[in-house]
Design a protein around this motif. Structure first.
Motif, PDB file in Angstrom:
ATOM      1  N   GLY A 140      12.020  -4.431  73.280  1.00 12.04           N
ATOM      2  CA  GLY A 140      12.648  -3.454  72.159  1.00 12.04           C
ATOM      3  C   GLY A 140      12.514  -3.977  70.881  1.00 12.04           C
ATOM      4  N   ALA A 141      12.508  -3.088  69.818  1.00 11.47           N
ATOM      5  CA  ALA A 141      12.361  -3.228  68.321  1.00 11.47           C
ATOM      6  C   ALA A 141      13.876  -2.906  67.557  1.00 11.47           C
ATOM      7  N   GLU A 142      14.242  -3.885  66.776  1.00  8.10           N
ATOM      8  CA  GLU A 142      15.427  -3.870  66.211  1.00  8.10           C
ATOM      9  C   GLU A 142      15.556  -2.569  65.323  1.00  8.10           C
ATOM     10  N   LEU A 143      14.450  -2.235  64.634  1.00  8.78           N
ATOM     11  CA  LEU A 143      14.450  -1.099  63.514  1.00  8.78           C
ATOM     12  C   LEU A 143      13.564   0.170  64.223  1.00  8.78           C
ATOM     13  N   ASP A 144      13.963   0.139  65.738  1.00  6.48           N
ATOM     14  CA  ASP A 144      13.258   1.452  66.211  1.00  6.48           C
ATOM     15  C   ASP A 144      13.870   2.916  65.806  1.00  6.48           C
TER      16      ASP A 144
END
Length: 262
Positions: free
Chosen positions: A207-211
């Motif tokens: 996952g991406a923190e700033l998704d």
């Protein structure tokens, strides 16, 4: 015939092919920019398909009539042409397609990259619409969702982190294509949700923190549903395979595959 970008080939230490599945509005190009060469250079047979109605893949029906099971069939068709079952790697909507695929087909391993959660995209759809309400009202977002998601401000806020260079955002946004209304606003909202209990394949969840689509909490819930722990990448946006720092994502997948397929 489905269009497939095919690079590399199996080697003595990398016999299992990797099949990459793109997300909504994207195509095989999103994997071809960086990931296919990266994994081919490491001895893998790396392939990315264009789902029907995307890129150069024809569709027997208008794209808005395509359902998620049509996309699952596309993955099955390409996987079935390979000499051995591939690892399946899906991004966003493609990650959801992978989850549905694994409920009925076996694979040696799977990777979800900023994937839609098994519970669907209802919460994400509301969040994105609220954050971009002016564009939502001024575009034909329900009949032609591409008009909304390809709007410059929406594309940047949804697919990329704020530090992504304009030239990357502009170039990638220009390559976005139409997506199925049936998939986005029916199948992934409520009709065809995933069934994690039917999946036994080992899974890596990234996952991406700033998704701009899926929150860290949703990524954690996805990982929990598949009985694993998420791997989060700080300061990255939704398109983890296209942003600066994509190498760290590819490196993590490569290490995990080395451990999992050995």
């Amino acid at each position: 015939m489905l269009e497939v970008i095919d690079k590399g080939g199996p080697t003595a230490t990398r016999k299992t092919p990797l099949l990459f599945v793109h997300g909504a509005f994207h195509g095989a190009w999103c994997w071809d920019d960086h990931f296919l060469d990266y994994f081919a250079d490491r001895g893998y047979h790396a392939l990315a398909l264009n789902l029907r109605g995307h890129g150069g893949s024809p569709s027997p029906a208008p794209i808005n009539e395509c359902g998620v099971f049509d996309y699952v069939q596309d993955v099955h068709t390409v996987a079935g042409r390979l000499p051995v079952a591939p690892v399946v790697i899906g991004h966003s909507m493609g990650g959801f397609v992978v989850q549905k695929y694994l409920a009925v087909h076996s694979a040696p391993a799977a990777v979800l990259v900023a994937s839609a959660p098994p519970t669907g995209i209802a919460a994400a759809t509301v969040r994105v619409a609220c954050k971009n309400w002016r564009d939502s009202l001024s575009t034909r977002s329900f009949r032609r969702p591409l008009d909304f998601f390809a709007a410059p401000g929406v594309s940047r806020k949804t697919f990329y982190n704020p530090a992504t260079p304009d030239e990357v955002v502009t170039a990638c946004t220009a390559r976005l294509g139409p997506e199925s209304v049936r998939v986005l606003y029916r199948d992934l909202l409520y009709r065809r949700l995933a069934r994690p209990k039917r999946v036994t394949t080992r899974m890596l969840v990234l996952g991406a923190e700033l998704d701009g689509f899926f929150t860290p909490r949703e990524v954690a819930a996805t990982a929990r549903a598949y009985r694993t722990e998420p791997v989060m990448f700080p300061a990255m946006g939704h398109n983890m395979m296209l942003e600066h720092g994509w190498e760290a994502v590819a490196d993590r997948i490569d290490r995990w595959l080395g451990e999992t397929l050995s």
